[in-house]
Design a protein around this motif. Structure first.
Motif, mmCIF file in Angstrom:
data_model
loop_
_atom_site.group_PDB
_atom_site.id
_atom_site.type_symbol
_atom_site.label_atom_id
_atom_site.label_comp_id
_atom_site.label_asym_id
_atom_site.label_seq_id
_atom_site.Cartn_x
_atom_site.Cartn_y
_atom_site.Cartn_z
ATOM 1 N N ALA A 159 80.492 31.715 41.883
ATOM 2 C CA ALA A 159 80.151 30.887 40.733
ATOM 3 C C ALA A 159 80.763 31.413 39.437
ATOM 4 C CB ALA A 159 78.638 30.796 40.595
ATOM 5 N N GLY A 160 81.409 32.570 39.512
ATOM 6 C CA GLY A 160 82.041 33.131 38.317
ATOM 7 C C GLY A 160 81.069 33.780 37.361
ATOM 8 N N LEU A 161 79.880 34.123 37.853
ATOM 9 C CA LEU A 161 78.890 34.766 36.996
ATOM 10 C C LEU A 161 79.000 36.287 37.048
ATOM 11 C CD1 LEU A 161 75.849 32.470 37.857
ATOM 12 C CD2 LEU A 161 77.186 32.475 35.747
ATOM 13 N N LEU A 162 79.324 36.829 38.212
ATOM 14 C CA LEU A 162 79.520 38.267 38.374
ATOM 15 C C LEU A 162 80.931 38.528 38.893
ATOM 16 C CD1 LEU A 162 76.155 39.501 39.993
ATOM 17 C CD2 LEU A 162 76.772 39.399 37.575
ATOM 18 N N ARG A 163 81.480 39.693 38.546
ATOM 19 C CA ARG A 163 82.791 40.111 39.054
ATOM 20 C C ARG A 163 82.651 41.500 39.654
ATOM 21 N NH1 ARG A 163 87.109 39.843 34.666
ATOM 22 N NH2 ARG A 163 86.823 37.616 35.103
ATOM 23 N N ARG A 164 83.172 41.656 40.851
ATOM 24 C CA ARG A 164 83.058 42.956 41.509
ATOM 25 C C ARG A 164 84.270 43.815 41.193
ATOM 26 N NH1 ARG A 164 81.216 44.475 47.699
ATOM 27 N NH2 ARG A 164 80.948 46.686 47.238
ATOM 28 N N ARG A 165 83.976 45.061 40.819
ATOM 29 C CA ARG A 165 84.997 46.078 40.635
ATOM 30 C C ARG A 165 84.613 47.280 41.482
ATOM 31 N NH1 ARG A 165 85.140 45.543 34.031
ATOM 32 N NH2 ARG A 165 86.114 43.467 33.937
ATOM 33 N N ASN A 166 85.429 48.305 41.451
ATOM 34 C CA ASN A 166 85.151 49.468 42.293
ATOM 35 C C ASN A 166 83.795 50.103 41.979
ATOM 36 O OD1 ASN A 166 87.569 49.217 43.635
ATOM 37 N ND2 ASN A 166 88.684 50.592 42.242
ATOM 38 N N SER A 167 83.427 50.060 40.709
ATOM 39 C CA SER A 167 82.186 50.736 40.303
ATOM 40 C C SER A 167 80.951 49.859 40.433
ATOM 41 C CB SER A 167 82.316 51.220 38.856
ATOM 42 O OG SER A 167 82.660 50.137 38.009
ATOM 43 N N THR A 218 80.183 38.526 33.584
ATOM 44 C CA THR A 218 81.510 38.101 33.142
ATOM 45 C C THR A 218 81.501 37.205 31.916
ATOM 46 O OG1 THR A 218 81.458 36.163 34.582
ATOM 47 C CG2 THR A 218 82.348 38.200 35.520
ATOM 48 N N ARG A 219 80.341 36.728 31.498
ATOM 49 C CA ARG A 219 80.299 35.708 30.444
ATOM 50 C C ARG A 219 79.990 36.305 29.072
ATOM 51 N NH1 ARG A 219 79.261 30.640 32.784
ATOM 52 N NH2 ARG A 219 80.087 30.628 34.911
ATOM 53 N N ARG A 220 80.280 35.510 28.043
ATOM 54 C CA ARG A 220 79.924 35.919 26.685
ATOM 55 C C ARG A 220 78.463 35.605 26.373
ATOM 56 N NH1 ARG A 220 84.996 34.196 22.718
ATOM 57 N NH2 ARG A 220 86.581 35.539 23.715
ATOM 58 N N GLU A 221 77.914 34.593 27.053
ATOM 59 C CA GLU A 221 76.524 34.219 26.809
ATOM 60 C C GLU A 221 75.587 35.357 27.241
ATOM 61 O OE1 GLU A 221 78.857 30.570 28.148
ATOM 62 O OE2 GLU A 221 78.589 32.646 28.813
ATOM 63 N N ARG A 222 74.374 35.311 26.708
ATOM 64 C CA ARG A 222 73.352 36.288 27.107
ATOM 65 C C ARG A 222 72.858 35.971 28.515
ATOM 66 N NH1 ARG A 222 69.556 38.897 23.913
ATOM 67 N NH2 ARG A 222 67.961 37.699 25.008
ATOM 68 N N ALA A 223 72.984 36.911 29.410
ATOM 69 C CA ALA A 223 72.563 36.679 30.797
ATOM 70 C C ALA A 223 71.050 36.470 30.892
ATOM 71 C CB ALA A 223 72.980 37.865 31.662
ATOM 72 N N ALA A 224 70.290 37.106 30.004
ATOM 73 C CA ALA A 224 68.835 36.966 30.058
ATOM 74 C C ALA A 224 68.400 35.525 29.830
ATOM 75 C CB ALA A 224 68.171 37.881 29.023
ATOM 76 N N ASP A 225 69.241 34.733 29.158
ATOM 77 C CA ASP A 225 68.868 33.345 28.887
ATOM 78 C C ASP A 225 68.919 32.468 30.137
ATOM 79 O OD1 ASP A 225 68.478 34.007 26.262
ATOM 80 O OD2 ASP A 225 70.444 33.298 25.581
ATOM 81 N N LEU A 226 69.490 32.977 31.227
ATOM 82 C CA LEU A 226 69.541 32.198 32.469
ATOM 83 C C LEU A 226 68.165 32.058 33.106
ATOM 84 C CD1 LEU A 226 72.724 33.648 34.227
ATOM 85 C CD2 LEU A 226 72.510 31.449 33.060
#
Length: 829
Positions: A524-532, A537-545
């Motif tokens: 959905a493009g909300l999280l991006r996985r990296r090695n760590s 990924t968004r500029r909006e506040r995630a808590a507002d979800l």
């Protein structure tokens, strides 16, 4: 056909027997009694005497269907653990408490040992003191640390009013300890200029889960010194965290534990509730930690007299000519008036904001006829008031300036109202736990107390006042909580990733559903996985979800059109039914008409008016089956449980005459539909079953509709819900089942566990439904059995006898029914 949001859940069976008073409950309480009416001093009448006076007059005694007497009980003292500091014990003694009750000492011992503990003793049993003694001790220890701010503690309350009340209590108790204990409230009402001081200097912060979720955790670097020193987290009234709201709070607490660990802290959780079923298990589900239980209530209790009260039938007739009882609102207003005249300090609990306002207005008018000064000593209290209005009312209640208060459940939880003599409950509040919470507001200073449940014209209320064993011989409800609900889990994973990147080590903290959820959030493009780990990924506040109370968007502001003055707010989810065009809105004894609801700007413009009616919104509902999880044959029919999509639209409103409830007319509305994906239980019947039940095609729609209404009304006996938490749809031929079908669904996105409980107790639930319809004395159906106050179809069609025959046929084929019937026959033989 309901479509609303609110949770429900709680405690141990005859815990009601520990509901009333203690001599010291909330430690710093004072017994404020008003001056004025004759018996408002030390010479208080007994609760039985007060009830006898209320029962005098034409037909009054016949309205009392049952009286339950809970006898007084002596207390058992103990000594404080030796690790409680002497200064804390001295402060407690200065508050008038020489020795703790045994459960207080036990809970303090567990807390000092570093064990999370839930204190599950009766209302007014001193739970606050049980956790404050170790908390204050630890704060004093921390104040002596050579460097840093010392230790800290966090207090979570479900309401702002309770947090403010607790701050007053802590401040009073800790006054002899000087500035080493610095309590402060941090919530949406805290002025911006004070917030920085709270972050920097307060060591006992009182807040709510909403502020923790939206304010503290997303800004945790600014709270680093507080979180690094966090030793205790107090969760008061923990039974309120149930259903979808409780599931959200469970995930917020997991996020808190994760952020604390980042700063090297591992706080102990101290939970309290007077009405929690299986307290240790419920607290463990909420916190994600093992929790010790202290449930042996050692506090004393005064006498409690609990009366069940049924308003009389009137000469009026409602929809389809059904007989109409006097409303619970009018009856409660009379009782509040009579109690105030007697000088009996009383809170009347009302289910709706409008009802709370209306009861206070009626009582004030009637009191003015007796003594104008008395009218000023009754007021309303509800959510949606401005902060300064709430504080003024709370202070007036504490000081004794107010003799009577008409309140919503905003005053139900924990607030220490010393000196109350009586509680009147206008309509069953939805759960036995809420009933005992409300009844427990009276008698908190050790005196006897009176509680009265006034029945509404409703199937469940009618059933309960004639079946007192369902209230007084049953345990309170179990907590329904599902943190793995995908509608709950997904936004909190996003919020957690925004606070600190998620790592593999974090996954077990958030539950077993996380590994399946993370790929979906990546897609959905909300999280991006990296090695760590996983990153937001968004500029909006995630808590507002995550809308943790299910209120669905920004509150709608209620503004006086002529002046621009802000009167208050209403939740966006409730705005379609509460402040639609033409709605009557009550505020602090004044009546307003809504001129326009602007959904785009979240504003309802109102003008002061004096209409001779109230308004009730009507809605329509359609439902489609998305997935059937479980299906059980009931003879030729089927009982099913699964996922559904519900489409709901408010289409009109009724105007009802004040006091009598007589319908004066209906007006159409043009509001947008809403959709909801949730969980439901449904049952189907076949043509052969209809033939055996003697339900012909002309009766079918009415029989299904009547069974639907009554089953919704009875479900709160079996699931931890209120009838407003759930909805229903009945269809003579549903396109997904291709059969006559009745659906009952949860009114929360993703479900709240109520429909699942209905599925698991279906035979008992539907048997009680059939009995409630069949035993009602009306001829063709009334609000006491099959009419619903929320029906979008105007309670048409309804067929009472067809519903009884249909349910009888359905239940005859329920699993286990035949074996029980055979056993009954052999026993009789």
């Amino acid at each position: 056909m309901a479509f609303n949001h609110l949770p429900a859940v709680m405690h141990d069976a005859l815990r009601p027997l520990s509901v009333t008073p203690v001599t010291h409950s909330m430690p710093m309480a004072r017994n404020h009694r008003p001056s004025g009416p004759p018996e408002s001093g030390g010479n208080r009448p007994s609760p039985g005497t007060v009830l006898d006076r209320l029962a005098t007059g034409a037909g009054r005694a016949a309205r009392i269907t049952h009286t339950e007497h809970l006898p007084p009980r002596a207390g058992r003292h103990a000594v404080w653990p030796d690790r409680i500091r002497a200064e804390v014990i001295n402060a407690i003694q200065r508050a008038g408490i020489d020795h703790p009750w045994a459960h207080q000492a036990a809970a303090a011992e567990h807390a000092l040992d570093g064990e999370s503990v839930v204190i599950a003793t009766g209302t007014a049993s001193g739970k606050s003191l049980a956790y404050l003694a170790p908390v204050l001790t630890t704060l004093l220890d921390g104040s002596e640390a050579p460097n840093g701010r010392g230790t800290t503690a966090l207090y979570l309350a479900p309401t702002k009013a309770l947090a403010a009340d607790q701050r007053r209590a802590v401040k009073a108790l800790a006054a002899p300890l000087g500035n080493r204990v610095r309590p402060a409230v941090y919530d949406g009402d805290t002025p911006v200029e004070e917030r920085e001081w709270v972050r920097q200097y307060a060591n006992y912060v009182l807040t709510n889960p909403d502020m923790l979720h939206r304010g503290i955790l997303p800004s945790h670097p600014r709270w680093a010194s507080f979180l690094r020193a966090l030793r205790y987290v107090v969760i008061d009234e923990c039974h309120t965290y149930r259903g979808v709201f409780g599931s959200h709070v469970a995930q917020v607490l997991r996020r808190l534990r994760r952020v604390c660990a980042r700063y090297g802290a591992n706080p102990v959780f101290l939970l309290a509730s007077a009405t929690a079923a299986e307290p240790a298990q419920a607290a463990g589900r909420l916190t994600g930690l093992p929790v010790r239980e202290v449930a042996d209530d050692a506090s004393p209790r005064g006498e409690l007299v609990f009366a069940l009260w049924e308003p009389p039938l009137t000469d009026l007739h409602g929809e389809k000519g059904a007989p109409v009882r006097r409303t619970a609102t009018a009856e409660t207003a009379d009782l509040l008036t009579d109690l105030t005249v007697q000088g009996v300090r009383t809170v009347a609990f009302v289910r709706s904001r409008r009802g709370a306002e209306l009861i206070s207005v009626i009582a004030q008018e009637r009191l003015a006829d007796v003594d104008r000064s008395l009218a000023r000593r009754v007021a309303a209290y509800r959510g949606g008031y401005l902060p300064e209005e709430r504080r003024a009312l709370e202070n007036a209640l504490h000081s004794g300036e107010l003799l009577g208060l008409s309140a919503t459940t905003a005053l139900e939880l924990g607030i220490d109202v010393s000196g109350l003599d009586a509680v009147v409950i206008a309509g069953y509040p939805g759960t036995r736990a809420s009933l005992w919470q409300q009844a427990g507001r009276a008698g908190r200073s050790g005196q006897g107390a009176l509680a009265i449940l006034v029945a509404r014209d409703d199937p469940l209320d009618t059933f309960l006042v004639h079946h007192p064993e369902a209230l007084f011989q049953q345990p309170v409800e179990s907590t329904v909580l599902d943190p793995d609900n995908p509608y709950v889990l997904a936004p909190h994973l996003c919020a957690a990733a925004a606070e600190l990147p998620l790592t593999e080590a974090d996954l077990t903290l958030f539950g077993p559903a996380v590994p399946d959820m993370l790929p979906q959030l990546e897609t959905a493009g909300l999280l991006r996985r990296r090695n760590s780990g996983w990153y937001w990924t968004r500029r909006e506040r995630a808590a507002d979800l995550a809308d943790i109370r299910g209120e669905g968007g920004s509150p709608v502001q209620i503004v006086e059109a002529g002046t621009g003055r802000l009167l208050g707010t209403v939740d966006e989810a409730a705005s379609h039914t509460a402040v639609h065009d033409g709605a009557v809105h009550l505020h602090q004894g004044r009546t307003y008409l809504v001129k326009r609801l602007d959904l785009a700007d979240s504003v309802a413009l109102v003008e002061e008016a004096n209409p001779p009616y109230s308004t009730t919104a009507r809605d329509t509902t359609a439902i489609s089956v998305l997935e059937t999880d479980t299906e059980i044959p009931w003879g030729e029919g089927r009982l099913c449980y699964g996922s559904v999509e519900v489409t709901n639209q408010v289409v009109s409103f009724l105007r009802r005459r004040l006091i009598t409830g007589e319908v004066l007319g209906e007006s159409k509305l043009d509001l947008p539909p809403r959709t909801l994906r949730t969980r439901a239980v449904w049952w189907t019947v076949t043509e052969d079953q209809l033939d055996r039940a003697r339900v012909n095609p002309e009766q079918l729609g009415g029989a299904l509709h009547a069974a639907e209404h009554a089953s919704i009304g009875m479900l709160p006996l079996f699931a931890t819900c209120d009838r407003w938490d759930i909805g229903g749809v009945s269809v003579p031929l549903h396109p997904d089942t291709l059969l006559p079908t009745v659906f009952v669904y949860d009114g929360h996105p993703g479900g709240a566990g109520f429909a699942e409980r209905a599925f698991r107790t279906a035979r008992e639930w539907l048997t009680a439904t059939r009995e409630a319809i069949a035993s009602c004395e009306c001829d063709a159906g009334c609000p006491s059995c099959i009419q619903s106050p929320k029906c979008g179809n105007g309670n048409d069609p309804l067929h009472k006898r067809g519903a009884v025959r249909l349910l009888t046929e359905l239940l005859s084929a329920a699993p286990g029914a035949r074996a029980e019937a055979d056993a009954d026959v052999s026993t009789v033989a």
